[in-house]
Scaffold this motif. Structure first.
Motif, PDB file in Angstrom:
ATOM      1  N   SER A 199     -72.716 -10.269  11.725  1.00 12.05           N
ATOM      2  CA  SER A 199     -73.870  -9.747  10.979  1.00 12.05           C
ATOM      3  C   SER A 199     -73.482  -8.678   9.966  1.00 12.05           C
ATOM      4  CB  SER A 199     -74.886  -9.168  11.967  1.00 12.05           C
ATOM      5  OG  SER A 199     -74.265  -8.171  12.747  1.00 12.05           O
ATOM      6  N   ASN A 200     -72.195  -8.327   9.889  1.00 10.54           N
ATOM      7  CA  ASN A 200     -71.774  -7.259   8.982  1.00 10.54           C
ATOM      8  C   ASN A 200     -70.325  -7.468   8.541  1.00 10.54           C
ATOM      9  OD1 ASN A 200     -71.292  -4.937   7.576  1.00 10.54           O
ATOM     10  ND2 ASN A 200     -71.486  -3.559   9.346  1.00 10.54           N
ATOM     11  N   LYS A 201     -70.160  -8.032   7.350  1.00  5.12           N
ATOM     12  CA  LYS A 201     -68.810  -8.305   6.828  1.00  5.12           C
ATOM     13  C   LYS A 201     -68.013  -7.025   6.595  1.00  5.12           C
ATOM     14  CE  LYS A 201     -69.046 -12.723   4.516  1.00  5.12           C
ATOM     15  NZ  LYS A 201     -68.625 -13.438   3.332  1.00  5.12           N
ATOM     16  N   ASP A 202     -68.721  -5.910   6.398  1.00  4.68           N
ATOM     17  CA  ASP A 202     -68.058  -4.626   6.132  1.00  4.68           C
ATOM     18  C   ASP A 202     -67.893  -3.809   7.422  1.00  4.68           C
ATOM     19  OD1 ASP A 202     -68.037  -5.121   3.332  1.00  4.68           O
ATOM     20  OD2 ASP A 202     -70.148  -4.530   3.234  1.00  4.68           O
ATOM     21  N   TYR A 203     -67.870  -4.507   8.540  1.00 10.32           N
ATOM     22  CA  TYR A 203     -67.855  -3.813   9.826  1.00 10.32           C
ATOM     23  C   TYR A 203     -66.610  -2.929   9.982  1.00 10.32           C
ATOM     24  CZ  TYR A 203     -68.173  -2.868  14.767  1.00 10.32           C
ATOM     25  OH  TYR A 203     -68.258  -2.215  15.975  1.00 10.32           O
ATOM     26  N   LEU A 241     -64.411  -6.760  -2.779  1.00 12.42           N
ATOM     27  CA  LEU A 241     -63.785  -7.077  -1.486  1.00 12.42           C
ATOM     28  C   LEU A 241     -64.748  -6.748  -0.343  1.00 12.42           C
ATOM     29  CD1 LEU A 241     -60.205  -5.638  -2.141  1.00 12.42           C
ATOM     30  CD2 LEU A 241     -60.796  -8.051  -1.861  1.00 12.42           C
ATOM     31  N   HIS A 242     -64.982  -7.711   0.505  1.00  8.15           N
ATOM     32  CA  HIS A 242     -65.818  -7.492   1.680  1.00  8.15           C
ATOM     33  C   HIS A 242     -65.194  -8.157   2.894  1.00  8.15           C
ATOM     34  CE1 HIS A 242     -69.254  -5.519  -0.211  1.00  8.15           C
ATOM     35  NE2 HIS A 242     -69.049  -6.325  -1.231  1.00  8.15           N
ATOM     36  N   PHE A 243     -64.602  -7.349   3.745  1.00  2.79           N
ATOM     37  CA  PHE A 243     -64.080  -7.826   5.032  1.00  2.79           C
ATOM     38  C   PHE A 243     -63.967  -6.612   5.957  1.00  2.79           C
ATOM     39  CE2 PHE A 243     -60.464  -7.111   2.151  1.00  2.79           C
ATOM     40  CZ  PHE A 243     -59.728  -6.181   2.861  1.00  2.79           C
ATOM     41  N   GLY A 262     -62.648  -3.822   3.443  1.00  7.94           N
ATOM     42  CA  GLY A 262     -62.577  -4.222   2.035  1.00  7.94           C
ATOM     43  C   GLY A 262     -63.119  -3.209   1.058  1.00  7.94           C
ATOM     44  N   GLN A 263     -64.155  -2.486   1.457  1.00  4.10           N
ATOM     45  CA  GLN A 263     -64.809  -1.537   0.554  1.00  4.10           C
ATOM     46  C   GLN A 263     -64.164  -0.146   0.574  1.00  4.10           C
ATOM     47  OE1 GLN A 263     -67.711  -1.833  -1.785  1.00  4.10           O
ATOM     48  NE2 GLN A 263     -66.544  -3.736  -1.723  1.00  4.10           N
ATOM     49  N   SER A 264     -63.093   0.028   1.324  1.00  7.18           N
ATOM     50  CA  SER A 264     -62.437   1.336   1.375  1.00  7.18           C
ATOM     51  C   SER A 264     -61.931   1.748   0.000  1.00  7.18           C
ATOM     52  CB  SER A 264     -61.256   1.290   2.359  1.00  7.18           C
ATOM     53  OG  SER A 264     -60.533   2.502   2.304  1.00  7.18           O
TER      54      SER A 264
END
Ligand code: ZN
Length: 265
Positions: free
Chosen positions: A119-123, A176-178, A208-210
């Motif tokens: 439910s959250n790719k940026d977990y 980037l989203h992971f 990914g969003q770091s």
């Protein structure tokens, strides 16, 4: 016969045995390859332009009548299944060729966060996730290699789903989203547990969003090493796997292509 310690397969039970005994033990289990092959499909960071490249030196029948093939290759250190050496983000810490073999081998702990990531790719993998593993299995043993299974491995090598984008360059980096390891967990592991390495089935130990790669900074400053783009984590049990992770021994390297395998019973 040369005596070697079998202690590494049996954790706390300090016994010694011969290399034949070790072979007998290993033959009772199986090897799992945790490595993606290197090819034109190998996943690299969006900013990388010189991806894996293989040139044919010769492939065919020689003048002498026998078959011969040889290639030359080029590739960045970081991409596909690879090692992050501590010096990648921590000045003066170990380079790829300086990491002790003892740190590249050891018992694996596999923390499964697949359900959270759906439910959250940026977990951000949290302290609570590791505490949940410990509630089930006990405290992470000293000298463990901690592997995080996010489930993203199933997308490899499709960049659009694995990285969140197939776009290259700076625009790609922004998209980037992971999932990755929460810097708070990195800090907690450094302070409270004695681990050799972390690894995961995404392109980076940071999500990914770091923007500041804090998890890289924290872990590598403590001389902990990282394995990224690790394959087949879904084939490992939560405890009981033994890891052998051997990078190319690049002198002074900040990382290297990695052959990583696991032995399981
Ligand atoms: Zn890397």
């Amino acid at each position: 016969m040369k005596r070697i310690a079998c202690v590494f397969l049996y954790g706390a039970i300090a016994i010694t045995c011969s290399s034949q005994d070790l072979q007998d033990i290993l033959s009772k289990g199986k090897w799992i390859d945790l490595t993606y092959n290197f090819s034109t499909e190998t996943v690299y960071w969006p900013s990388v332009t010189n991806t894996f490249h293989l040139d044919t030196v010769f492939n065919g029948t020689t003048a002498g009548g026998y078959f011969y093939s040889a290639y030359s290759y080029s590739a960045p250190e970081h991409g596909g299944t690879h090692l992050d050496a501590p010096v990648h983000f921590a000045k003066g810490k170990n380079a790829a060729d300086e990491i002790p073999l003892e740190q590249l081998t050891g018992n694996a702990v596999v923390v499964d966060v697949t359900a959270k990531v759906i439910s959250n790719k940026d977990y951000l993998i949290s302290i609570q996730d590791v505490e949940a593993w410990e509630t089930k299995h006990g405290k992470i043993p000293d000298g463990s290699i901690v592997l995080f299974k996010t489930g993203f491995g199933k997308y490899y090598p499709d960049a659009a789903s694995y990285l969140g984008t197939a776009e290259k360059g700076q625009p790609g980096i922004a998209k980037l989203h992971f999932p990755g390891i929460d810097p708070a967990l990195a800090e907690w592991l450094v302070k409270n547990r004695k681990i050799k390495a972390v690894g995961l089935d995404t392109a980076s130990v940071d999500y990914g969003q770091s923007k500041d790669f804090k998890t890289h900074q924290i872990l590598y400053a403590a001389n902990i090493i990282g394995f990224e783009n690790v394959a087949n984590l879904d084939k490992l049990p939560e405890t009981g796997a033994y890891i052998i992770a051997l990078p190319m021994k690049i002198k002074g390297g900040s990382g290297a292509p990695l052959r990583i395998i696991a032995w399981i019973k």
